[in-house]
Design a protein around this motif. Structure first.
Motif, short mmCIF file in Angstrom:
data_model
loop_
_atom_site.label_atom_id
_atom_site.label_comp_id
_atom_site.label_asym_id
_atom_site.label_seq_id
_atom_site.Cartn_x
_atom_site.Cartn_y
_atom_site.Cartn_z
N ARG A 254 0.81 -1.23 0.00
CA ARG A 254 0.00 0.00 0.00
C ARG A 254 0.84 1.28 0.00
O ARG A 254 0.47 2.27 -0.56
CB ARG A 254 -0.93 0.01 1.22
CG ARG A 254 -1.98 -1.09 1.17
CD ARG A 254 -3.13 -0.80 2.14
NE ARG A 254 -2.74 -0.97 3.53
CZ ARG A 254 -3.02 -2.05 4.25
NH1 ARG A 254 -3.70 -3.05 3.73
NH2 ARG A 254 -2.65 -2.12 5.50
N VAL A 255 1.98 1.24 0.71
CA VAL A 255 2.80 2.44 0.86
C VAL A 255 4.26 2.10 0.60
O VAL A 255 4.77 1.09 1.11
CB VAL A 255 2.67 3.03 2.29
CG1 VAL A 255 3.63 4.22 2.48
CG2 VAL A 255 1.23 3.46 2.58
N VAL A 256 4.93 2.94 -0.21
CA VAL A 256 6.38 2.82 -0.37
C VAL A 256 7.00 4.16 0.00
O VAL A 256 6.65 5.20 -0.57
CB VAL A 256 6.77 2.40 -1.80
CG1 VAL A 256 8.27 2.55 -2.02
CG2 VAL A 256 6.35 0.95 -2.06
N LEU A 257 7.90 4.11 0.99
CA LEU A 257 8.63 5.32 1.37
C LEU A 257 9.91 5.38 0.55
O LEU A 257 10.57 4.35 0.36
CB LEU A 257 9.00 5.28 2.85
CG LEU A 257 7.81 5.32 3.80
CD1 LEU A 257 7.65 3.98 4.50
CD2 LEU A 257 7.97 6.44 4.81
N VAL A 258 10.25 6.56 0.08
CA VAL A 258 11.52 6.74 -0.62
C VAL A 258 12.28 7.88 0.05
O VAL A 258 11.72 8.96 0.27
CB VAL A 258 11.31 7.02 -2.12
CG1 VAL A 258 12.65 7.24 -2.82
CG2 VAL A 258 10.58 5.85 -2.80
N GLY A 259 13.53 7.62 0.40
CA GLY A 259 14.32 8.64 1.07
C GLY A 259 15.77 8.23 1.20
O GLY A 259 16.21 7.26 0.59
N GLY A 260 16.51 8.97 1.99
CA GLY A 260 17.94 8.72 2.17
C GLY A 260 18.77 9.58 1.24
O GLY A 260 19.92 9.92 1.53
N ALA A 261 18.20 9.92 0.11
CA ALA A 261 18.81 10.83 -0.86
C ALA A 261 17.65 11.41 -1.65
O ALA A 261 16.54 10.86 -1.64
CB ALA A 261 19.78 10.09 -1.79
N ARG A 262 17.90 12.49 -2.35
CA ARG A 262 16.83 13.17 -3.07
C ARG A 262 16.24 12.26 -4.16
O ARG A 262 16.97 11.71 -4.99
CB ARG A 262 17.40 14.45 -3.69
CG ARG A 262 16.48 15.17 -4.64
CD ARG A 262 15.48 16.04 -3.87
NE ARG A 262 14.43 16.49 -4.77
CZ ARG A 262 14.02 17.75 -4.91
NH1 ARG A 262 14.57 18.69 -4.19
NH2 ARG A 262 13.06 18.05 -5.73
N CYS A 263 14.94 12.11 -4.13
CA CYS A 263 14.25 11.30 -5.13
C CYS A 263 13.93 12.20 -6.33
O CYS A 263 13.18 13.16 -6.20
CB CYS A 263 12.96 10.74 -4.53
SG CYS A 263 12.06 9.68 -5.66
N PRO A 264 14.49 11.91 -7.51
CA PRO A 264 14.19 12.75 -8.67
C PRO A 264 12.68 12.75 -8.96
O PRO A 264 12.03 11.72 -8.79
CB PRO A 264 14.95 12.06 -9.81
CG PRO A 264 15.94 11.16 -9.16
CD PRO A 264 15.37 10.78 -7.83
#
Ligand code: OOB
Length: 548
Positions: free
Chosen positions: A311-321
């Motif tokens: 249901r949810v995907v987090l993206v982070g740690g570095a800038r997501c284009p």
């Protein structure tokens, strides 16, 4: 309940601590209390699964008590530092809760760390023991830990999460020896330090981040609320689980706090992770941008295992284009959540009901109304909204100092307790942050932070290198790549990508820090005061890229 302040720990000022308690942000609950409460409420619910194990809350609770009792018999106790280097497997959770319950402090190492990282980490933390595994993905972790033990005098014990068949180094213990009948465990204070996390990168003396039960559990609870975790949530630990992001944003601890399930994948690529999503009914996970791209591309190609539980995907740690951010939701059939966080504390999220443009174009806003952020120019003066500047922060879960490191503290913390993040951001009028990049000389290679200074130090050890400068170059997939500018001592020094990489690898440096390209230069451009100008080197690369 007795409290002994860990030497080298900078506590919050008493007035702030009192306020956080009065506001109910710091509740006095320890990690051990949290697990015990869940085990009492839903003993049969599944707490942790991996490809070999499936443990209920009652089982995880019993296992961690039993291991704590056994490790106490070995002599591990309150405030002892213990390096933990384990891949994503169920035992990671058992081990860290055992250490939490003893009041011993796990020091969270990553599976990719090698000698060059582990020796300084063990030395700076004066660690008493290492807990690691045997062979994993063809690498012998027990042998690595054994060699660290021989170099760091404080390291007395080596404990291996074995698979029964491993040849243990002489004097090492198999963890199975310590699964005692659960006994009496110490009563702990939630204001005490619970573990040491590593900062995104380290030079020389590693920066160790002391987090308390109180402050960390506040961030875990808030994260779980923002990511809407519940007892039906299944969080897949895709990134190395010792990192702050999969640990607590909302991570494995968020899932356990909510009474949900933690699932572990030993390998983050779609070939391994996608079948596990189907098998475990995974609902949420977190990815760094390059991995998100791999997942999106695989999903767009079609014919995947059933990912419909996600249901949810987090993206982070570095800038997501932005281009990638736009594809995550449609490709994976999920809501994208951007996360901008740091092991030192502050974590920002886009919210699940934010408008699309906020989710695509920003890195979200602080998780708590009690987080304080300000954006300042190089003179420390606050800049108007929408202007780029240095991000400073303080709050109920942002540390006031690194562990036992006065020099780093003088650099990174202001006299009135603000943490200077080293990030250049713009604070939008709507309160969301856009992260532009790092003020310091770091390369962020797909979320893996590489200190220019540290890698330069390794290159400078090469007899053929007179001087070296590391610069990040833009890369459409990883965000940045590592370019090494090297100045040879003479024309005979054979400096090529292959020889330089081989040299650095030989020094026992983690694979992610290997230069992606090597540029041999006769001289470096200099700034007015005679310092090497990284800015101009970046310019050289940019111009070169345009010409090609
Ligand atoms: C996470 O933590 P660390 O400690 O490995 O690295 C922190 C640094 C930040 O200061 C920033 O420079 C960068 O990583 N960063 C981002 C970002 N998220 C982190 N830069 C741009 N955009 C983002 N979304 O990396 C971390 C800790 C908790 C949750 C998520 C990430």
């Amino acid at each position: 309940m007795s409290s002994t302040v860990l030497p080298g720990f900078t506590p919050w000022p008493a007035a702030d601590a009192q306020r956080y308690r009065e506001l109910g942000l710091w509740t006095g609950e320890t990690f051990g209390d949290m697990l015990a409460a869940r085990a009492a409420a839903t003993p049969e619910a599944i707490a942790v699964v991996d490809t070999a194990n499936s443990w209920s809350y009652a089982e995880l609770d019993r296992r961690s008590r039993s291991l704590a009792t056994g490790l106490a018999r070995l002599g591990i106790g309150r405030q002892d530092r213990v390096l933990v280097q384990l891949p994503n497997r169920a035992e990671f959770v058992e081990v860290i809760f055992a250490l939490f319950r003893l009041g011993a402090l796990p020091v969270f190492c990553l599976p990719a760390h090698r000698q060059a990282e582990l020796v300084p980490i063990a030395t700076a933390s004066a660690a008493k023991a290492v807990i690691t595994c045997g062979k994993h993905q063809l690498f012998d972790y027990a042998a690595l830990a054994d060699s660290i033990r021989q170099q760091v005098a404080s390291l007395e014990h080596l404990v291996v999460v074995g698979d029964g068949d491993a040849d243990l180094p002489a004097g090492a213990h198999d963890i199975a020896e310590f699964r005692d009948e659960p006994g009496e465990l110490p009563v702990l204070n939630a204001g005490d330090v619970a573990f040491l996390q590593l900062s995104g990168g380290s030079t020389g003396i590693p920066k160790l981040i002391p987090r308390t039960h109180d402050d960390y559990l506040f961030s875990v609870r808030r994260s779980a609320e923002i990511c809407e975790l519940g007892s039906d949530s299944v969080y897949l630990a895709t990134l190395p689980v010792a990192h702050n992001f999969p640990m607590s944003s909302p991570g494995i601890l968020g899932a356990l706090w909510a009474g949900g399930t933690v699932a572990m994948t030993p390998d983050p690529t779609p070939a391994t992770a996608f079948p596990l999503i189907e098998k475990f009914g995974v609902t949420i996970t977190g990815l760094v941008p390059p991995l998100a791209r791999l997942w999106v591309e695989r999903a767009e190609a079609g014919n995947t295992p059933d990912l419909s539980s996600l249901r949810v995907v987090l993206v982070g740690g570095a800038r997501c284009p932005e281009e990638l951010a736009e594809r995550v939701g449609p490709a994976l059939g999920v809501t994208l959540q951007q996360v901008f966080g740091m092991a030192e504390g502050l974590v920002c999220y886009t919210r699940l009901d934010d408008p699309t443009d906020v989710v695509i174009a920003t890195q979200g806003r602080p998780m708590s109304e009690y987080d304080r952020v300000k954006v300042v120019d190089d003179q420390g003066v606050e800049v108007p909204p929408g202007t780029d500047g240095n991000l400073l922060t303080q709050g109920p879960y942002t540390i006031r100092g690194y562990y036992d490191n006065a020099e780093a503290n003088a650099r990174s913390f202001t006299a009135d307790g603000w943490y200077s993040t080293g990030d250049i951001v713009s604070l939008r009028p709507d309160g969301n942050l856009e992260v532009r990049g790092r003020a310091g000389d770091w390369v962020n290679r797909g979320g893996e932070k590489v200190s220019a200074e540290e890698l330069e130090g390794h290159l400078l050890a090469h007899p053929g290198v007179r001087d070296a400068v590391i610069v990040g170059t833009p890369d459409p997939v990883l965000g940045q790549r590592i370019c090494a500018f090297v100045q040879p001592v003479d024309a005979d020094a054979k400096l090529t990508l292959m020889t330089v990489r081989a040299f650095v690898r030989e020094r026992g440096v983690a694979a992610w820090k290997m230069p992606d390209s090597v540029v041999v230069v006769e001289n470096f451009p200099e700034t007015g005061v005679g310092k090497i100008s990284r800015k101009e080197l970046r310019q050289v690369l940019a111009e070169g890229a345009q010409r090609n």
